[in-house]
Design a protein around this motif. Structure first.
Motif, PDB file in Angstrom:
ATOM      1  N   GLY A  65      15.519  -3.976  -1.591  1.00  0.00           N
ATOM      2  CA  GLY A  65      14.883  -3.937  -0.486  1.00  0.00           C
ATOM      3  C   GLY A  65      14.281  -5.305   0.076  1.00  0.00           C
ATOM      4  O   GLY A  65      14.181  -6.267  -0.930  1.00  0.00           O
ATOM      5  N   PHE A  66      13.888  -5.441   1.364  1.00  0.00           N
ATOM      6  CA  PHE A  66      13.470  -6.726   1.817  1.00  0.00           C
ATOM      7  C   PHE A  66      12.562  -7.576   1.022  1.00  0.00           C
ATOM      8  O   PHE A  66      12.456  -8.517   0.516  1.00  0.00           O
ATOM      9  CB  PHE A  66      12.991  -6.546   3.402  1.00  0.00           C
ATOM     10  CG  PHE A  66      13.129  -7.805   4.157  1.00  0.00           C
ATOM     11  CD1 PHE A  66      13.783  -8.460   4.779  1.00  0.00           C
ATOM     12  CD2 PHE A  66      11.662  -8.485   3.933  1.00  0.00           C
ATOM     13  CE1 PHE A  66      13.717  -9.426   5.460  1.00  0.00           C
ATOM     14  CE2 PHE A  66      11.413  -9.740   4.546  1.00  0.00           C
ATOM     15  CZ  PHE A  66      12.356 -10.234   5.405  1.00  0.00           C
ATOM     16  N   LEU A 122      19.334 -11.589   2.430  1.00  0.00           N
ATOM     17  CA  LEU A 122      20.444 -10.735   3.080  1.00  0.00           C
ATOM     18  C   LEU A 122      21.589 -10.678   1.953  1.00  0.00           C
ATOM     19  O   LEU A 122      22.031  -9.421   2.398  1.00  0.00           O
ATOM     20  CB  LEU A 122      20.879 -11.572   4.090  1.00  0.00           C
ATOM     21  CG  LEU A 122      19.938 -11.766   5.295  1.00  0.00           C
ATOM     22  CD1 LEU A 122      20.500 -12.525   6.390  1.00  0.00           C
ATOM     23  CD2 LEU A 122      19.687 -10.459   6.054  1.00  0.00           C
ATOM     24  N   SER A 123      21.946 -11.469   0.936  1.00  0.00           N
ATOM     25  CA  SER A 123      22.867 -11.141   0.159  1.00  0.00           C
ATOM     26  C   SER A 123      22.478 -10.093  -0.855  1.00  0.00           C
ATOM     27  O   SER A 123      23.280  -9.108  -1.051  1.00  0.00           O
ATOM     28  CB  SER A 123      23.038 -12.322  -0.701  1.00  0.00           C
ATOM     29  OG  SER A 123      23.464 -13.497   0.151  1.00  0.00           O
ATOM     30  N   ALA A 124      21.224 -10.241  -1.087  1.00  0.00           N
ATOM     31  CA  ALA A 124      20.741  -9.047  -2.007  1.00  0.00           C
ATOM     32  C   ALA A 124      20.613  -7.759  -1.360  1.00  0.00           C
ATOM     33  O   ALA A 124      21.135  -6.553  -2.111  1.00  0.00           O
ATOM     34  CB  ALA A 124      19.399  -9.322  -2.493  1.00  0.00           C
ATOM     35  N   MET A 125      20.536  -7.706  -0.298  1.00  0.00           N
ATOM     36  CA  MET A 125      20.457  -6.344   0.676  1.00  0.00           C
ATOM     37  C   MET A 125      21.651  -5.837   0.553  1.00  0.00           C
ATOM     38  O   MET A 125      22.000  -4.616   0.432  1.00  0.00           O
ATOM     39  CB  MET A 125      19.660  -6.694   1.973  1.00  0.00           C
ATOM     40  CG  MET A 125      18.139  -6.690   1.873  1.00  0.00           C
ATOM     41  SD  MET A 125      17.502  -7.128   3.743  1.00  0.00           S
ATOM     42  CE  MET A 125      17.587  -5.615   4.487  1.00  0.00           C
ATOM     43  N   ASP A 145      21.045  -1.732   9.381  1.00  0.00           N
ATOM     44  CA  ASP A 145      21.821  -2.754  10.215  1.00  0.00           C
ATOM     45  C   ASP A 145      22.663  -3.083   9.035  1.00  0.00           C
ATOM     46  O   ASP A 145      23.986  -3.316   9.287  1.00  0.00           O
ATOM     47  CB  ASP A 145      21.035  -3.607  10.636  1.00  0.00           C
ATOM     48  CG  ASP A 145      20.108  -3.526  11.762  1.00  0.00           C
ATOM     49  OD1 ASP A 145      20.587  -2.719  12.393  1.00  0.00           O
ATOM     50  OD2 ASP A 145      19.069  -4.076  11.782  1.00  0.00           O
ATOM     51  N   VAL A 146      22.471  -3.545   7.658  1.00  0.00           N
ATOM     52  CA  VAL A 146      23.282  -4.040   6.599  1.00  0.00           C
ATOM     53  C   VAL A 146      24.298  -3.001   6.452  1.00  0.00           C
ATOM     54  O   VAL A 146      25.631  -3.341   6.356  1.00  0.00           O
ATOM     55  CB  VAL A 146      22.359  -4.339   5.501  1.00  0.00           C
ATOM     56  CG1 VAL A 146      23.405  -4.811   4.318  1.00  0.00           C
ATOM     57  CG2 VAL A 146      21.384  -5.450   5.709  1.00  0.00           C
ATOM     58  N   ALA A 147      24.051  -1.642   6.367  1.00  0.00           N
ATOM     59  CA  ALA A 147      25.140  -0.568   6.111  1.00  0.00           C
ATOM     60  C   ALA A 147      26.023  -0.788   7.388  1.00  0.00           C
ATOM     61  O   ALA A 147      27.288  -0.523   7.023  1.00  0.00           O
ATOM     62  CB  ALA A 147      24.503   0.551   5.773  1.00  0.00           C
ATOM     63  N   SER A 148      25.525  -0.893   8.577  1.00  0.00           N
ATOM     64  CA  SER A 148      26.367  -0.466   9.521  1.00  0.00           C
ATOM     65  C   SER A 148      27.430  -1.703   9.702  1.00  0.00           C
ATOM     66  O   SER A 148      28.679  -1.519  10.168  1.00  0.00           O
ATOM     67  CB  SER A 148      25.562  -0.530  10.783  1.00  0.00           C
ATOM     68  OG  SER A 148      26.470  -0.673  11.982  1.00  0.00           O
TER      69      SER A 148
END
Ligand SMILES: NC(=O)C1=CN([C@@H]2O[C@H](COP(=O)(O)OP(=O)(O)OC[C@H]3O[C@@H](n4cnc5c(N)ncnc54)[C@H](O)[C@@H]3O)[C@@H](O)[C@H]2O)C=CC1
Ligand SMILES: N[C@@H](CC=O)C(=O)O
Ligand code: NA
Length: 430
Positions: free
Chosen positions: A179-180, A170-173, A239-242
Protein backbone atom coordinates in the motif's frame (compact mmCIF):
# COMPACT_ATOMS: atom_id res chain seq x y z
CA UNK A 1 43.21 28.29 4.91
CA UNK A 2 45.34 28.00 8.08
CA UNK A 3 49.13 28.07 7.47
CA UNK A 4 49.29 24.48 8.78
CA UNK A 5 47.28 23.43 5.73
CA UNK A 6 44.05 22.66 7.51
CA UNK A 7 40.73 23.07 5.72
CA UNK A 8 38.24 24.15 8.38
CA UNK A 9 34.68 23.15 7.67
CA UNK A 10 31.47 24.47 9.19
CA UNK A 11 28.88 21.72 8.94
CA UNK A 12 25.29 22.96 8.99
CA UNK A 13 22.96 20.07 9.82
CA UNK A 14 23.72 16.67 11.26
CA UNK A 15 20.70 14.58 10.31
CA UNK A 16 20.55 11.68 7.83
CA UNK A 17 23.16 13.17 5.47
CA UNK A 18 25.23 15.24 7.92
CA UNK A 19 25.80 12.33 10.32
CA UNK A 20 27.01 10.09 7.47
CA UNK A 21 29.30 12.83 6.31
CA UNK A 22 30.84 13.09 9.80
CA UNK A 23 31.31 9.31 9.84
CA UNK A 24 32.95 9.21 6.41
CA UNK A 25 35.18 12.20 7.21
CA UNK A 26 36.39 10.37 10.30
CA UNK A 27 36.90 6.99 8.60
CA UNK A 28 38.65 8.39 5.54
CA UNK A 29 40.55 11.20 7.18
CA UNK A 30 44.04 10.13 5.99
CA UNK A 31 42.91 9.50 2.40
CA UNK A 32 41.06 12.79 2.21
CA UNK A 33 44.13 14.64 3.50
CA UNK A 34 46.23 13.00 0.79
CA UNK A 35 43.68 13.75 -1.92
CA UNK A 36 43.12 17.40 -0.99
CA UNK A 37 46.62 18.17 0.20
CA UNK A 38 45.23 19.58 3.45
CA UNK A 39 43.77 18.11 6.60
CA UNK A 40 39.99 18.48 6.92
CA UNK A 41 38.83 19.59 10.34
CA UNK A 42 35.31 20.28 11.54
CA UNK A 43 35.21 23.81 12.99
CA UNK A 44 31.65 23.39 14.28
CA UNK A 45 28.34 21.67 13.59
CA UNK A 46 25.07 23.58 13.64
CA UNK A 47 22.03 21.58 14.71
CA UNK A 48 18.67 22.21 16.31
CA UNK A 49 19.21 19.95 19.34
CA UNK A 50 22.91 19.83 20.39
CA UNK A 51 22.27 17.51 23.36
CA UNK A 52 20.62 14.77 21.28
CA UNK A 53 22.00 11.22 21.51
CA UNK A 54 23.76 10.68 18.17
CA UNK A 55 24.50 6.99 18.60
CA UNK A 56 28.27 7.16 19.06
CA UNK A 57 28.98 9.58 16.20
CA UNK A 58 32.78 10.06 16.20
CA UNK A 59 32.75 13.76 16.98
CA UNK A 60 33.60 16.08 19.88
CA UNK A 61 30.24 17.13 21.46
CA UNK A 62 31.72 20.60 22.06
CA UNK A 63 31.51 21.25 18.32
CA UNK A 64 27.70 21.38 18.33
CA UNK A 65 25.97 24.75 18.31
CA UNK A 66 22.50 26.05 17.54
CA UNK A 67 23.90 29.29 16.14
CA UNK A 68 24.59 28.50 12.48
CA UNK A 69 25.05 32.12 11.42
CA UNK A 70 27.80 32.82 13.97
CA UNK A 71 29.52 29.60 12.92
CA UNK A 72 29.42 30.59 9.25
CA UNK A 73 30.87 34.02 10.09
CA UNK A 74 33.83 32.71 12.08
CA UNK A 75 37.18 33.82 10.63
CA UNK A 76 38.67 30.35 10.97
CA UNK A 77 36.00 28.73 8.72
CA UNK A 78 37.13 28.07 5.12
CA UNK A 79 34.23 26.04 3.73
CA UNK A 80 30.55 25.71 4.64
CA UNK A 81 28.72 22.41 4.08
CA UNK A 82 24.95 22.82 4.30
CA UNK A 83 22.79 19.75 4.84
CA UNK A 84 19.86 21.32 6.68
CA UNK A 85 17.46 21.93 3.78
CA UNK A 86 14.67 24.45 3.19
CA UNK A 87 14.78 28.02 1.94
CA UNK A 88 15.34 30.10 5.06
CA UNK A 89 17.45 30.32 7.14
CA UNK A 90 19.73 28.31 4.81
CA UNK A 91 19.70 31.00 2.08
CA UNK A 92 20.88 33.70 4.52
CA UNK A 93 23.71 31.50 5.86
CA UNK A 94 24.97 30.53 2.42
CA UNK A 95 24.83 34.03 0.98
CA UNK A 96 26.76 35.27 4.01
CA UNK A 97 29.39 32.56 3.53
CA UNK A 98 29.79 33.00 -0.22
CA UNK A 99 30.03 36.80 -0.06
CA UNK A 100 32.77 36.39 2.52
CA UNK A 101 34.70 34.17 0.05
CA UNK A 102 33.92 30.88 1.82
CA UNK A 103 33.12 28.10 -0.62
CA UNK A 104 29.85 26.28 -0.14
CA UNK A 105 28.87 22.64 -0.64
CA UNK A 106 25.15 22.05 -0.34
CA UNK A 107 22.61 19.28 -0.91
CA UNK A 108 19.73 21.76 -0.79
CA UNK A 109 17.83 21.38 -4.07
CA UNK A 110 14.80 23.28 -2.77
CA UNK A 111 16.92 26.39 -2.25
CA UNK A 112 18.89 26.04 -5.49
CA UNK A 113 15.71 25.67 -7.50
CA UNK A 114 14.00 28.56 -5.75
CA UNK A 115 16.84 31.06 -5.73
CA UNK A 116 19.97 29.58 -7.28
CA UNK A 117 20.58 32.95 -8.97
CA UNK A 118 21.15 34.66 -5.60
CA UNK A 119 23.59 31.95 -4.49
CA UNK A 120 25.53 32.09 -7.77
CA UNK A 121 25.67 35.89 -7.58
CA UNK A 122 27.00 35.75 -4.01
CA UNK A 123 29.61 33.17 -5.08
CA UNK A 124 30.75 35.43 -7.93
CA UNK A 125 30.88 38.42 -5.57
CA UNK A 126 32.98 36.57 -3.00
CA UNK A 127 35.12 34.65 -5.51
CA UNK A 128 33.99 31.39 -3.92
CA UNK A 129 32.90 28.00 -5.24
CA UNK A 130 29.31 26.75 -5.07
CA UNK A 131 29.02 22.97 -5.48
CA UNK A 132 25.85 20.90 -5.15
CA UNK A 133 26.32 17.42 -6.64
CA UNK A 134 24.24 15.84 -3.85
CA UNK A 135 21.25 18.04 -4.67
CA UNK A 136 20.25 15.97 -7.70
CA UNK A 137 20.26 12.18 -7.87
CA UNK A 138 22.23 11.75 -4.63
CA UNK A 139 25.41 9.79 -5.16
CA UNK A 140 25.25 9.78 -8.96
CA UNK A 141 27.92 12.00 -10.52
CA UNK A 142 25.57 13.95 -12.75
CA UNK A 143 25.92 17.67 -12.16
CA UNK A 144 29.71 17.66 -12.58
CA UNK A 145 29.38 16.01 -16.03
CA UNK A 146 26.73 18.59 -16.96
CA UNK A 147 28.80 21.48 -15.58
CA UNK A 148 32.09 20.34 -17.05
CA UNK A 149 32.40 17.25 -19.24
CA UNK A 150 29.49 18.11 -21.54
CA UNK A 151 30.32 21.78 -21.98
CA UNK A 152 31.61 21.08 -25.48
CA UNK A 153 28.29 19.63 -26.60
CA UNK A 154 24.64 20.67 -27.01
CA UNK A 155 22.20 18.87 -24.78
CA UNK A 156 18.73 18.46 -26.23
CA UNK A 157 16.90 16.39 -23.66
CA UNK A 158 17.18 15.08 -20.10
CA UNK A 159 14.79 12.35 -18.92
CA UNK A 160 14.89 10.43 -15.71
CA UNK A 161 13.79 9.24 -12.33
CA UNK A 162 15.16 11.68 -9.77
CA UNK A 163 13.19 10.99 -6.62
CA UNK A 164 14.11 7.94 -4.59
CA UNK A 165 11.14 7.98 -2.22
CA UNK A 166 8.49 7.91 -4.94
CA UNK A 167 10.42 5.35 -6.92
CA UNK A 168 10.59 3.19 -3.80
CA UNK A 169 6.81 3.54 -3.29
CA UNK A 170 5.86 2.87 -6.93
CA UNK A 171 8.24 -0.09 -7.15
CA UNK A 172 6.79 -1.58 -3.95
CA UNK A 173 3.21 -1.09 -5.22
CA UNK A 174 4.13 -2.79 -8.51
CA UNK A 175 6.30 -5.61 -7.18
CA UNK A 176 4.73 -6.59 -3.86
CA UNK A 177 1.33 -4.92 -4.04
CA UNK A 178 2.30 -2.86 -0.97
CA UNK A 179 0.00 0.00 0.00
CA UNK A 180 1.03 3.61 -0.55
CA UNK A 181 1.12 4.63 3.13
CA UNK A 182 3.07 1.58 4.21
CA UNK A 183 5.70 2.07 1.48
CA UNK A 184 6.08 5.76 2.32
CA UNK A 185 6.60 4.93 6.00
CA UNK A 186 9.38 2.50 5.10
CA UNK A 187 11.04 5.02 2.72
CA UNK A 188 11.05 7.53 5.57
CA UNK A 189 12.61 5.01 7.98
CA UNK A 190 15.33 4.32 5.43
CA UNK A 191 16.25 8.03 5.31
CA UNK A 192 15.08 8.60 1.72
CA UNK A 193 12.20 10.98 2.33
CA UNK A 194 12.46 14.72 2.91
CA UNK A 195 11.79 16.14 6.40
CA UNK A 196 8.28 16.79 5.07
CA UNK A 197 7.58 13.86 2.71
CA UNK A 198 4.88 15.89 0.96
CA UNK A 199 7.80 17.33 -1.01
CA UNK A 200 8.48 13.84 -2.36
CA UNK A 201 5.01 12.47 -2.98
CA UNK A 202 3.61 15.69 -4.46
CA UNK A 203 6.57 15.97 -6.84
CA UNK A 204 8.08 19.19 -5.41
CA UNK A 205 11.44 17.50 -4.76
CA UNK A 206 11.62 16.10 -8.30
CA UNK A 207 10.51 19.46 -9.73
CA UNK A 208 13.34 21.23 -7.89
CA UNK A 209 15.79 18.71 -9.30
CA UNK A 210 14.29 19.10 -12.78
CA UNK A 211 14.82 22.87 -12.55
CA UNK A 212 18.48 22.39 -11.56
CA UNK A 213 19.06 19.85 -14.33
CA UNK A 214 17.41 21.99 -17.00
CA UNK A 215 19.38 25.08 -15.92
CA UNK A 216 22.69 23.24 -16.16
CA UNK A 217 21.89 21.24 -19.29
CA UNK A 218 20.56 24.16 -21.33
CA UNK A 219 22.69 27.03 -19.93
CA UNK A 220 19.67 28.95 -18.75
CA UNK A 221 17.75 29.69 -15.59
CA UNK A 222 14.81 27.48 -14.72
CA UNK A 223 13.24 27.77 -11.29
CA UNK A 224 10.94 25.33 -9.50
CA UNK A 225 7.97 27.56 -10.37
CA UNK A 226 8.71 27.05 -14.10
CA UNK A 227 8.34 23.28 -13.83
CA UNK A 228 4.99 21.61 -14.51
CA UNK A 229 4.45 19.25 -11.58
CA UNK A 230 2.19 16.39 -10.59
CA UNK A 231 2.97 13.98 -7.76
CA UNK A 232 2.00 10.36 -7.22
CA UNK A 233 -0.76 10.74 -4.62
CA UNK A 234 -3.47 10.06 -7.23
CA UNK A 235 -1.78 6.90 -8.53
CA UNK A 236 -3.99 4.06 -7.30
CA UNK A 237 -3.43 0.33 -6.98
CA UNK A 238 -5.92 0.01 -9.89
CA UNK A 239 -3.68 2.25 -12.06
CA UNK A 240 -0.64 0.13 -11.22
CA UNK A 241 -2.59 -3.03 -12.06
CA UNK A 242 -3.93 -1.55 -15.28
CA UNK A 243 -0.40 -0.54 -16.32
CA UNK A 244 0.83 -4.06 -15.52
CA UNK A 245 -1.94 -5.57 -17.68
CA UNK A 246 -0.50 -3.65 -20.60
CA UNK A 247 3.10 -4.59 -19.94
CA UNK A 248 3.90 -1.20 -18.39
CA UNK A 249 5.00 0.28 -15.07
CA UNK A 250 4.25 3.67 -13.59
CA UNK A 251 7.20 5.93 -12.73
CA UNK A 252 7.48 9.53 -11.60
CA UNK A 253 9.42 11.02 -14.51
CA UNK A 254 11.33 14.22 -14.95
CA UNK A 255 11.46 15.44 -18.57
CA UNK A 256 13.37 18.49 -19.73
CA UNK A 257 13.60 19.36 -23.41
CA UNK A 258 15.06 22.16 -25.43
CA UNK A 259 13.63 23.19 -28.77
CA UNK A 260 14.70 26.43 -30.41
CA UNK A 261 14.73 29.27 -27.92
CA UNK A 262 12.49 27.49 -25.41
CA UNK A 263 12.63 24.77 -22.79
CA UNK A 264 9.87 22.59 -21.46
CA UNK A 265 10.34 21.03 -18.05
CA UNK A 266 7.85 18.69 -16.43
CA UNK A 267 7.50 16.15 -13.64
CA UNK A 268 4.58 13.75 -13.54
CA UNK A 269 3.76 10.06 -13.22
CA UNK A 270 3.81 8.22 -16.52
CA UNK A 271 3.33 4.72 -17.85
CA UNK A 272 6.40 3.28 -19.53
CA UNK A 273 6.81 -0.16 -21.12
CA UNK A 274 8.54 -2.78 -18.97
CA UNK A 275 11.13 -3.08 -21.73
CA UNK A 276 12.19 0.56 -21.26
CA UNK A 277 15.50 0.93 -19.35
CA UNK A 278 13.86 3.24 -16.78
CA UNK A 279 11.31 0.52 -15.95
CA UNK A 280 14.07 -1.57 -14.41
CA UNK A 281 15.08 1.22 -12.02
CA UNK A 282 13.70 -0.05 -8.73
CA UNK A 283 13.92 0.69 -5.02
CA UNK A 284 15.25 4.21 -4.27
CA UNK A 285 17.56 4.14 -7.27
CA UNK A 286 17.63 7.03 -9.73
CA UNK A 287 18.55 7.05 -13.41
CA UNK A 288 18.94 9.93 -15.82
CA UNK A 289 19.28 9.86 -19.61
CA UNK A 290 21.03 12.76 -21.24
CA UNK A 291 20.76 13.22 -25.00
CA UNK A 292 23.36 15.43 -26.61
CA UNK A 293 23.95 16.25 -30.27
CA UNK A 294 27.48 14.92 -30.51
CA UNK A 295 27.64 12.49 -27.59
CA UNK A 296 24.33 10.79 -28.34
CA UNK A 297 22.64 9.05 -25.41
CA UNK A 298 24.24 8.86 -21.98
CA UNK A 299 22.76 7.15 -18.95
CA UNK A 300 23.58 7.86 -15.30
CA UNK A 301 22.38 5.36 -12.71
CA UNK A 302 22.83 4.86 -8.98
CA UNK A 303 21.56 5.59 -5.51
CA UNK A 304 19.55 8.78 -5.48
CA UNK A 305 18.78 8.98 -1.78
CA UNK A 306 19.95 7.84 1.64
CA UNK A 307 22.53 9.12 4.10
CA UNK A 308 25.73 7.45 2.91
CA UNK A 309 25.18 7.82 -0.87
CA UNK A 310 24.31 11.48 -0.46
CA UNK A 311 27.28 12.06 1.86
CA UNK A 312 29.51 10.52 -0.82
CA UNK A 313 28.51 13.29 -3.25
CA UNK A 314 28.93 15.95 -0.55
CA UNK A 315 32.45 14.73 0.25
CA UNK A 316 33.39 14.62 -3.44
CA UNK A 317 32.44 18.29 -3.65
CA UNK A 318 34.35 19.03 -0.45
CA UNK A 319 37.50 17.55 -1.97
CA UNK A 320 37.03 19.68 -5.10
CA UNK A 321 36.53 22.96 -3.25
CA UNK A 322 39.37 22.09 -0.85
CA UNK A 323 41.77 21.59 -3.76
CA UNK A 324 40.63 24.85 -5.34
CA UNK A 325 41.25 26.78 -2.14
CA UNK A 326 44.68 25.29 -1.83
CA UNK A 327 45.65 26.24 -5.35
CA UNK A 328 43.85 29.61 -5.25
CA UNK A 329 41.51 28.87 -8.16
CA UNK A 330 37.77 28.94 -8.51
CA UNK A 331 35.49 26.70 -10.58
CA UNK A 332 33.52 28.28 -13.44
CA UNK A 333 30.43 30.02 -12.10
CA UNK A 334 26.85 29.89 -13.36
CA UNK A 335 26.36 29.52 -17.12
CA UNK A 336 22.94 30.97 -17.97
CA UNK A 337 23.76 32.88 -21.14
CA UNK A 338 21.18 31.06 -23.34
CA UNK A 339 18.36 32.77 -21.45
CA UNK A 340 15.62 30.49 -22.84
CA UNK A 341 11.91 31.01 -22.35
CA UNK A 342 9.84 28.35 -20.63
CA UNK A 343 7.16 26.70 -22.74
CA UNK A 344 3.82 26.15 -20.96
CA UNK A 345 2.76 22.55 -20.29
CA UNK A 346 -0.21 22.89 -22.64
CA UNK A 347 2.24 23.00 -25.58
CA UNK A 348 4.17 19.88 -24.56
CA UNK A 349 3.59 16.84 -26.77
CA UNK A 350 2.33 13.93 -24.69
CA UNK A 351 0.25 10.78 -24.94
CA UNK A 352 -2.57 9.81 -22.59
CA UNK A 353 -3.81 6.47 -21.31
CA UNK A 354 -7.45 6.99 -20.31
CA UNK A 355 -9.70 4.52 -18.52
CA UNK A 356 -13.42 5.30 -18.81
CA UNK A 357 -16.28 3.59 -17.02
CA UNK A 358 -18.97 3.68 -19.68
CA UNK A 359 -22.48 2.47 -20.31
CA UNK A 360 -22.41 -0.73 -22.40
CA UNK A 361 -24.73 0.22 -25.25
CA UNK A 362 -24.46 0.73 -28.99
CA UNK A 363 -22.90 3.99 -30.18
CA UNK A 364 -20.77 4.58 -27.09
CA UNK A 365 -17.50 4.04 -28.89
CA UNK A 366 -18.47 6.37 -31.73
CA UNK A 367 -19.54 9.13 -29.32
CA UNK A 368 -16.26 8.85 -27.40
CA UNK A 369 -14.21 8.80 -30.61
CA UNK A 370 -15.96 11.98 -31.79
CA UNK A 371 -14.78 13.84 -28.72
CA UNK A 372 -11.17 12.94 -29.49
CA UNK A 373 -11.63 13.96 -33.12
CA UNK A 374 -13.15 17.30 -32.09
CA UNK A 375 -9.89 18.14 -30.32
CA UNK A 376 -7.72 16.79 -33.12
CA UNK A 377 -6.40 14.02 -30.87
CA UNK A 378 -5.65 10.81 -32.68
CA UNK A 379 -6.43 7.50 -30.95
CA UNK A 380 -3.71 4.82 -30.95
CA UNK A 381 -5.51 1.87 -29.38
CA UNK A 382 -8.90 1.16 -27.81
CA UNK A 383 -9.65 -1.79 -25.58
CA UNK A 384 -12.93 -2.70 -23.96
CA UNK A 385 -12.97 -4.69 -20.79
CA UNK A 386 -16.02 -6.07 -19.00
CA UNK A 387 -19.69 -5.80 -19.90
CA UNK A 388 -22.77 -4.20 -18.45
CA UNK A 389 -22.09 -2.30 -15.23
CA UNK A 390 -18.39 -3.27 -15.35
CA UNK A 391 -17.73 -2.05 -18.90
CA UNK A 392 -14.55 0.00 -19.20
CA UNK A 393 -12.88 1.55 -22.21
CA UNK A 394 -9.12 1.91 -22.20
CA UNK A 395 -7.89 4.39 -24.78
CA UNK A 396 -4.28 5.23 -25.56
CA UNK A 397 -3.73 8.29 -27.75
CA UNK A 398 -0.99 9.27 -30.15
CA UNK A 399 1.15 12.33 -29.36
CA UNK A 400 -0.86 15.54 -29.05
CA UNK A 401 -0.48 18.89 -27.30
CA UNK A 402 -1.18 18.42 -23.60
CA UNK A 403 -3.83 21.19 -23.71
CA UNK A 404 -5.79 19.29 -26.39
CA UNK A 405 -5.62 16.08 -24.35
CA UNK A 406 -6.76 17.87 -21.20
CA UNK A 407 -9.69 19.47 -23.08
CA UNK A 408 -10.63 16.03 -24.47
CA UNK A 409 -10.75 14.54 -20.98
CA UNK A 410 -12.76 17.50 -19.67
CA UNK A 411 -15.37 16.96 -22.42
CA UNK A 412 -15.46 13.19 -21.84
CA UNK A 413 -16.37 13.87 -18.22
CA UNK A 414 -19.45 15.76 -19.43
CA UNK A 415 -20.86 12.85 -21.49
CA UNK A 416 -23.80 11.05 -19.90
CA UNK A 417 -22.62 7.73 -21.31
CA UNK A 418 -19.33 8.14 -19.34
CA UNK A 419 -20.04 7.16 -15.76
CA UNK A 420 -16.57 8.21 -14.66
CA UNK A 421 -13.09 8.92 -15.98
CA UNK A 422 -11.42 6.31 -13.80
CA UNK A 423 -7.84 7.30 -14.57
CA UNK A 424 -5.75 9.49 -16.81
CA UNK A 425 -2.04 8.77 -17.08
CA UNK A 426 0.56 10.08 -19.47
CA UNK A 427 2.48 7.53 -21.50
CA UNK A 428 6.16 7.93 -22.29
CA UNK A 429 8.89 5.92 -23.88
CA UNK A 430 7.04 3.91 -26.52
N1 LIG B 1 18.18 12.24 2.83
C1 LIG B 1 18.50 12.13 1.55
O1 LIG B 1 18.47 11.04 0.95
C2 LIG B 1 18.92 13.32 0.76
C3 LIG B 1 18.84 14.59 1.28
N2 LIG B 1 19.22 15.67 0.53
C4 LIG B 1 19.15 17.01 1.08
O2 LIG B 1 20.06 17.10 2.15
C5 LIG B 1 19.59 18.02 3.12
C6 LIG B 1 19.53 17.33 4.48
O3 LIG B 1 18.68 16.22 4.39
P1 LIG B 1 18.58 15.16 5.60
O4 LIG B 1 19.92 14.94 6.19
O5 LIG B 1 17.81 14.03 5.05
O6 LIG B 1 17.66 16.01 6.63
P2 LIG B 1 17.46 15.75 8.19
O7 LIG B 1 16.13 16.34 8.53
O8 LIG B 1 17.74 14.36 8.56
O9 LIG B 1 18.60 16.65 8.86
C7 LIG B 1 18.52 18.06 8.93
C8 LIG B 1 19.50 18.57 9.99
O10 LIG B 1 19.42 20.01 10.00
C9 LIG B 1 19.33 20.47 11.35
N3 LIG B 1 18.60 21.76 11.38
C10 LIG B 1 17.34 21.98 10.98
N4 LIG B 1 17.02 23.28 11.17
C11 LIG B 1 18.13 23.87 11.70
C12 LIG B 1 18.45 25.19 12.13
N5 LIG B 1 17.54 26.18 12.02
N6 LIG B 1 19.67 25.44 12.64
C13 LIG B 1 20.58 24.44 12.74
N7 LIG B 1 20.36 23.17 12.33
C14 LIG B 1 19.13 22.90 11.84
C15 LIG B 1 18.61 19.37 12.09
O11 LIG B 1 18.90 19.45 13.47
C16 LIG B 1 19.25 18.13 11.42
O12 LIG B 1 20.49 17.88 12.04
C17 LIG B 1 18.24 18.52 2.58
O13 LIG B 1 18.44 19.69 1.82
C18 LIG B 1 17.80 17.39 1.67
O14 LIG B 1 16.92 17.82 0.66
C19 LIG B 1 19.72 15.52 -0.74
C20 LIG B 1 19.84 14.28 -1.31
C21 LIG B 1 19.41 13.10 -0.61
N1 LIG C 1 13.85 12.83 -0.71
C1 LIG C 1 14.77 12.70 -1.78
C2 LIG C 1 16.16 12.57 -1.25
C3 LIG C 1 17.18 12.76 -2.27
O1 LIG C 1 17.24 13.75 -2.97
C4 LIG C 1 14.44 11.47 -2.60
O2 LIG C 1 13.63 10.66 -2.14
O3 LIG C 1 14.96 11.34 -3.71
NA1 NA D 1 24.34 13.72 -7.80
Amino acid sequence: MAPDRTLRVALLGCGTVGAEMVRLLHEQSADLTARIGARVELAGIAVRRPGRDRGGLPVDPALFTTDALSLVKRDDVDVVVEVVGGIEPARGWLIEALRAGKSVVTANKALLAEDGAALHAAAAEGGADLYYEAAVAGAIPLLRPLRESLHGDTITRVTGIVNGTTNYILSAMDETGAGFAEALERATELGYAEADPTADIEGFDAAAKAAILASLAFHTRVTAADVYREGITDVSAADVASAAEQGCVIKLLCLAERSGDAVSVRVHPAMIPRSHPLAAVGDAFNAVFVEARAAGELMFYGRGAGGAPTASAVLGDLVAVGRHRLSGVRAAGESAYADLRVRPMGQASTRYHIRLDVADRPGVLATVANVFAAHDVSIGTVRQSGRGADAALVIVTHLAPDAALAATVAQLRELDIVRSVASVLRVEGS
